[in-house]
Every structure is written in C-alpha cells, then in structure tokens.
Design a protein around this motif. Sequence first.
Motif, PDB file in Angstrom:
ATOM      1  N   LYS A 115      53.571 -15.914  81.110  1.00 60.75           N
ATOM      2  CA  LYS A 115      54.693 -15.197  80.499  1.00 60.75           C
ATOM      3  C   LYS A 115      55.234 -14.173  81.478  1.00 60.75           C
ATOM      4  N   ASN A 116      56.539 -14.017  81.472  1.00 56.59           N
ATOM      5  CA  ASN A 116      57.187 -13.008  82.310  1.00 56.59           C
ATOM      6  C   ASN A 116      56.884 -13.182  83.795  1.00 56.59           C
TER       7      ASN A 116
ATOM      8  N   TYR B 249      59.028 -11.558  86.178  1.00 57.28           N
ATOM      9  CA  TYR B 249      58.822 -10.114  86.295  1.00 57.28           C
ATOM     10  C   TYR B 249      57.652  -9.817  87.245  1.00 57.28           C
ATOM     11  N   TRP B 250      56.546 -10.544  87.041  1.00 63.14           N
ATOM     12  CA  TRP B 250      55.317 -10.231  87.775  1.00 63.14           C
ATOM     13  C   TRP B 250      55.346 -10.702  89.216  1.00 63.14           C
TER      14      TRP B 250
ATOM     15  N   VAL C 297      60.110  -6.712  79.542  1.00 62.72           N
ATOM     16  CA  VAL C 297      58.669  -6.713  79.276  1.00 62.72           C
ATOM     17  C   VAL C 297      58.339  -5.718  78.173  1.00 62.72           C
TER      18      VAL C 297
END
Length: 136
Positions: free
Chosen positions: A77-78, A81-82, A1
């Motif tokens: 996006k990502n 990750y989130w 990130v």
Amino acid sequence: VKNGVNSVMSRIKSKNTKPEITVRKHLFSKGFRYRIHYSKLPGNPDIALPRYKTAIMVNGCFWHAHKNCKLNRLPKKNLEYWEPKIRKNVERDGRIKNEIEKSGWNLIVVWECELKTNTSQQTLEKIVSSLQLRVL
Ligand SMILES: [Zn+2]
C-alpha cells in the motif's frame, strides 16, 4: 497517507530506538564514553566517539533499505509514497558516509537485524574490536 501509517513510521525513524540503546549500553559497559546525536558531524550520527574518531549509525532495516534483508520490505500500500521516500534516505546515507569519511572519521553502520538476540553479541563485539583498532 493516513495518520496511523505515518505515526508508525515516524516511530521507526525516531531517536533512542531499542537497537540504538543496546549498542550504547554495551559500549558503556566496556568503558567507552560517547556522545549521542552528534551534531558536529554530517547527519548527526546516533553515537560518536570523538577519541576514536568513530561514528556509529544504527539503521532501521526498512527505513534505510537494508539489502537482502527480510525486515526490509516495502509495503504494497502507498508504494508511490514509500518508494521515493526510502530512496531519498538511502541517497542521503551515502552522502553522509562520504562526508564523514572524508573528514577522517570512521563510520560504522549497524543494522537493526544484526542486533537480534541470536546475532547481537557478535555484532557488539565487532563494534568494540573496530574501536580498539582506532586508538589514536
Ligand atoms: Zn536488516
């Protein structure tokens, strides 16, 4: 990130957020005295009123995954990750709520979206009336 995303999100999570200050100002104006970031309880609640054995958490809708809330949308996006990060927060919130309530305190969760201009008065009044019910 990338750093940019991270710093935006860390700001969302940070202390003394605008919704938090709205709640504090209202309580103060009604004569309630409180502690902030109260370390004697699990999760260091944003606001604590020991006299009323009541803690208040002011939650960001995204960060704490407010159910059915427009402000709670995972970025496309990502996502990898989130998604786990937010899930961990929600699990932690649940644990903290249990621990606080087990110790005989009342926990009020206030959501960021409930403090928007059109709903904030009602939300703030609700907090005050639940405090008034807790006079020990
Ligand atoms: Zn919300």
